[in-house]
Design a protein around this motif. Sequence first.
Motif, PDB file in Angstrom:
ATOM      1  N   ARG A 216       0.833  -1.199   0.000  1.00  0.00           N
ATOM      2  CA  ARG A 216       0.000   0.000   0.000  1.00  0.00           C
ATOM      3  C   ARG A 216       0.874   1.259   0.000  1.00  0.00           C
ATOM      4  N   GLY A 217       1.012   1.879  -1.164  1.00  0.00           N
ATOM      5  CA  GLY A 217       1.773   3.116  -1.274  1.00  0.00           C
ATOM      6  C   GLY A 217       3.272   2.969  -1.171  1.00  0.00           C
ATOM      7  N   THR A 218       3.781   1.750  -1.232  1.00  0.00           N
ATOM      8  CA  THR A 218       5.219   1.535  -1.108  1.00  0.00           C
ATOM      9  C   THR A 218       5.881   1.495  -2.490  1.00  0.00           C
ATOM     10  N   ASP A 219       7.198   1.637  -2.499  1.00  0.00           N
ATOM     11  CA  ASP A 219       7.928   1.620  -3.771  1.00  0.00           C
ATOM     12  C   ASP A 219       8.793   0.376  -3.926  1.00  0.00           C
ATOM     13  N   GLY A 220       8.506  -0.652  -3.171  1.00  0.00           N
ATOM     14  CA  GLY A 220       9.226  -1.915  -3.238  1.00  0.00           C
ATOM     15  C   GLY A 220       8.939  -2.718  -1.987  1.00  0.00           C
ATOM     16  N   VAL A 221       9.155  -4.031  -2.056  1.00  0.00           N
ATOM     17  CA  VAL A 221       8.917  -4.904  -0.909  1.00  0.00           C
ATOM     18  C   VAL A 221      10.130  -5.792  -0.688  1.00  0.00           C
ATOM     19  N   HIS A 222      10.587  -5.809   0.564  1.00  0.00           N
ATOM     20  CA  HIS A 222      11.727  -6.639   0.958  1.00  0.00           C
ATOM     21  C   HIS A 222      11.243  -7.799   1.815  1.00  0.00           C
ATOM     22  N   LEU A 223      11.738  -9.001   1.517  1.00  0.00           N
ATOM     23  CA  LEU A 223      11.457 -10.183   2.324  1.00  0.00           C
ATOM     24  C   LEU A 223      12.662 -10.496   3.188  1.00  0.00           C
ATOM     25  N   SER A 224      12.458 -10.501   4.504  1.00  0.00           N
ATOM     26  CA  SER A 224      13.512 -10.883   5.440  1.00  0.00           C
ATOM     27  C   SER A 224      13.054 -12.165   6.127  1.00  0.00           C
ATOM     28  N   LEU A 225      13.576 -13.302   5.675  1.00  0.00           N
ATOM     29  CA  LEU A 225      13.085 -14.599   6.132  1.00  0.00           C
ATOM     30  C   LEU A 225      14.105 -15.295   7.011  1.00  0.00           C
TER      31      LEU A 225
END
Length: 299
Positions: A216-225
């Motif tokens: 929502r309104g972000t410019d990228g998504v990071h996965l920290s698993l």
Amino acid sequence: MNTNISIIGVPMDLGADRRGVDMGPSAIRYAGVKRRLESIGYQIEDIGDLSVPTPESYPIIHDNLKYLDEIAKVNEKLAEAVDREMGRGRFPLVLGGDHSIAIGTIAGLAKHKKNMGVIWFDAHGDINTGETSPSGNIHGMSLAVSLGIGHPNLIHIYGNQAKIKPENVVIIGARDLDPGERKLIKQLGIKVYTMHEIDRLGMPRVMEEALEIVSRGTDGVHLSLDLDGLDPHDCPGVGTPVIGGISYRESHLAMEMLAEADILTSAEFVEVNPILDVQNKTAKVAVALLCSAFGDKLL
């Protein structure tokens, strides 16, 4: 998703008490991560491992922030490496190492993503500070640091401000939170899906809601698993196992839904400890989940 991936290994074990997690990047490589990703169409460049000092090389000066200076230096180098690969138009895939490396990963990403969403897949909140941590282990502080909360030597890595916003963060799989973490999570309003929510709602709904929040309104998504997000039955090779975790199949579904959303711009897989593992089982799970997150399908 960007098909040009740069693998960055960070053999860090300064942030945790139990030794062996420094061999995590090698274990994941040995489990065939490069070959598997290439088989589904990705162009892989493995830039090797960053140099990390061993715990025996330095004394513990701050009991509540163990190996503070050494961890800060490694994360500064990691932030530079992630920044460089992002600048080259590549997808940074960071292999740990303990979860303190998220400090550097997110700091480097923040040079390119000013309003980043983060999925924190973990049994723990990692939102302690030196004042609240029962152990003084910095791998339990990395999310707090990325939010701009903690020791100045850590929050000032590669920039003097918070790298991410609490409203853009979702923690999935939590089942072991310290009192200080619970207080801070409520204060910041971070969305947490504990095992109670996963059991009650089911992973499909949890992921649908989580994906909506982080995109929502972000410019990228990071996965920290963190592999300890899974149940120890499926991932025995982790330093801080907590029973009653996410199942192997639930984890795959979460990664498959993330791939279908096509919003992932960076990722890190951490806390694989081969010394505590059984026949590299946890590293193999890491590779399987990683490939699901990158769109691998049965048919």
